[in-house]
Design an enzyme around this catalytic site. Structure first.
Site, PDB file in Angstrom:
ATOM      1  N   ASP A   1       0.863  -1.178   0.000  1.00 39.01           N
ATOM      2  CA  ASP A   1       0.000   0.000   0.000  1.00 39.01           C
ATOM      3  C   ASP A   1       0.897   1.225   0.000  1.00 39.01           C
ATOM      4  O   ASP A   1       2.097   1.127   0.291  1.00 39.01           O
ATOM      5  CB  ASP A   1      -0.895  -0.005   1.255  1.00 39.01           C
ATOM      6  CG  ASP A   1      -1.780   1.232   1.328  1.00 39.01           C
ATOM      7  OD1 ASP A   1      -2.459   1.537   0.330  1.00 39.01           O
ATOM      8  OD2 ASP A   1      -1.777   1.931   2.364  1.00 39.01           O
ATOM      9  N   SER A   2       0.300   2.378  -0.274  1.00 37.26           N
ATOM     10  CA  SER A   2       1.063   3.622  -0.230  1.00 37.26           C
ATOM     11  C   SER A   2       1.531   3.925   1.193  1.00 37.26           C
ATOM     12  O   SER A   2       2.443   4.711   1.384  1.00 37.26           O
ATOM     13  CB  SER A   2       0.193   4.770  -0.743  1.00 37.26           C
ATOM     14  OG  SER A   2      -1.029   4.800  -0.022  1.00 37.26           O
ATOM     15  N   CYS A   4      -3.765  -0.911  -2.065  1.00 36.19           N
ATOM     16  CA  CYS A   4      -4.039   0.508  -2.299  1.00 36.19           C
ATOM     17  C   CYS A   4      -4.999   0.671  -3.485  1.00 36.19           C
ATOM     18  O   CYS A   4      -4.718   0.195  -4.591  1.00 36.19           O
ATOM     19  CB  CYS A   4      -2.711   1.199  -2.605  1.00 36.19           C
ATOM     20  SG  CYS A   4      -2.850   2.928  -2.963  1.00 36.19           S
ATOM     21  N   HIS A  38      -8.678   3.732   3.640  1.00 39.81           N
ATOM     22  CA  HIS A  38      -8.993   4.356   4.931  1.00 39.81           C
ATOM     23  C   HIS A  38     -10.491   4.398   5.254  1.00 39.81           C
ATOM     24  O   HIS A  38     -10.872   4.561   6.408  1.00 39.81           O
ATOM     25  CB  HIS A  38      -8.476   5.798   4.943  1.00 39.81           C
ATOM     26  CG  HIS A  38      -6.985   5.918   4.984  1.00 39.81           C
ATOM     27  ND1 HIS A  38      -6.166   5.315   4.057  1.00 39.81           N
ATOM     28  CD2 HIS A  38      -6.170   6.566   5.857  1.00 39.81           C
ATOM     29  CE1 HIS A  38      -4.899   5.609   4.350  1.00 39.81           C
ATOM     30  NE2 HIS A  38      -4.882   6.359   5.434  1.00 39.81           N
TER      31      HIS A  38
END
Ligand code: DGL
Length: 267
Positions: free
Chosen positions: A12-13, A75, A188
């Site tokens: 993921d980032s 992501c 998120h």
């Protein structure tokens, strides 16, 4: 190493991909995981396609050093912009979060009006729209980027007035379109479920791409006879490209448990 014992690679980032790791730990509890969070270069959601593709290629290269049996692009932004390139470059199976989310949303919608929220890069790429229309061209898709949600979640402002006001502002156009299903198209956003529910009411189905992605991973591993179902104690390793403290502290919120040791590597 036998494929069954090989770990699953997840990148993921930054920290948000831990929502996918959480779902993996719950649904495939025997699988070992190597997680890579590119915390030095986060966010990806505000960057250009060429940059996101370059970073994503590097992230896969890193995970391949661990002999992973498949790679999960946790992501949404990377999945939206880099997945086709990654799949062309590498032999290892690579699973993104877009198609699983789109499939679940099409399955859930009754009125064929689906909302999608994500980072600017994800929404501008129209990746979810394309994936949904591949499954059912008749579905109407309404998209909205919500750039303030990522910092809100990292700040821990998941409920309360500020979060509610921002959510109302972002989601009002989707509510006006009478969507009955909303894809949470960013790592998120599952943490904002309570607030999103307040804004949209109880009847709109919220699709968490993370959960759906695990179903696809299970299918991929079963297809290659590498699904680990034996009672083997899994090993979890976490790597980040910046100071691990923040990842360690905030990660708990995403993972629902303490993140074990986190190692810093160069990006
Ligand atoms: N992980 C990103 C996503 O799911 C959100 C954070 C970022 O912008 O890098 O799109």
């Amino acid at each position: 190493m036998h494929p069954i014992r090989q770990p699953i690679g997840v990148f993921d980032s930054g920290i948000g991909g831990l929502t996918v790791v959480k779902a993996l730990m719950e649904d495939l509890p025997c699988e070992s995981i190597v997680y890579f969070g590119d915390t030095a270069r986060v966010p990806y959601g505000t960057k250009s396609k060429s940059t996101i593709v370059r970073f994503s290629l590097e992230n896969v290269e890193f995970l391949l050093r661990f002999g992973v049996k498949c790679i999960v692009v946790a992501c949404n932004t990377s999945s939206s912009l880099a997945l086709p390139t990654l799949s062309r470059y590498f032999k290892v199976p690579i699973v993104g979060v877009i198609r699983p989310g789109a499939l679940a949303a099409v399955r859930e919608t009754q009125n064929k009006r689906i909302g999608v929220i994500g980072t600017r890069a994800t929404i501008n790429s129209k990746a979810y729209e394309t994936a949904i229309h591949r499954i059912d061209p008749k579905v109407k898709v309404y998209s909205q980027s919500c750039p303030l949600f990522v910092p809100l979640v990292e700040e821990g402002w998941l409920n309360g007035d500020v979060c509610l006001n921002i959510a109302n502002r972002y989601l009002d156009p989707l509510r006006q379109q009478s969507i009955d299903t909303l894809i949470l198209g960013c790592t998120h956003y599952p943490l904002l479920t309570r607030t999103l529910r307040k804004v949209l009411g109880p009847d709109v189905v919220l699709v968490d791409s993370a959960k759906e992605t695990v179903t696809e991973i299970r299918g991929v591993l079963m297809g290659s006879d590498s699904l680990c179902e034996r009672r083997i104690k899994p090993r979890y390793r976490f790597f980040v490209t910046d100071e691990p403290h923040y990842f360690h502290d905030i990660g708990r919120r995403f993972l629902g448990r303490v993140v074990g040791s986190v190692e810093r590597v160069n990006s």
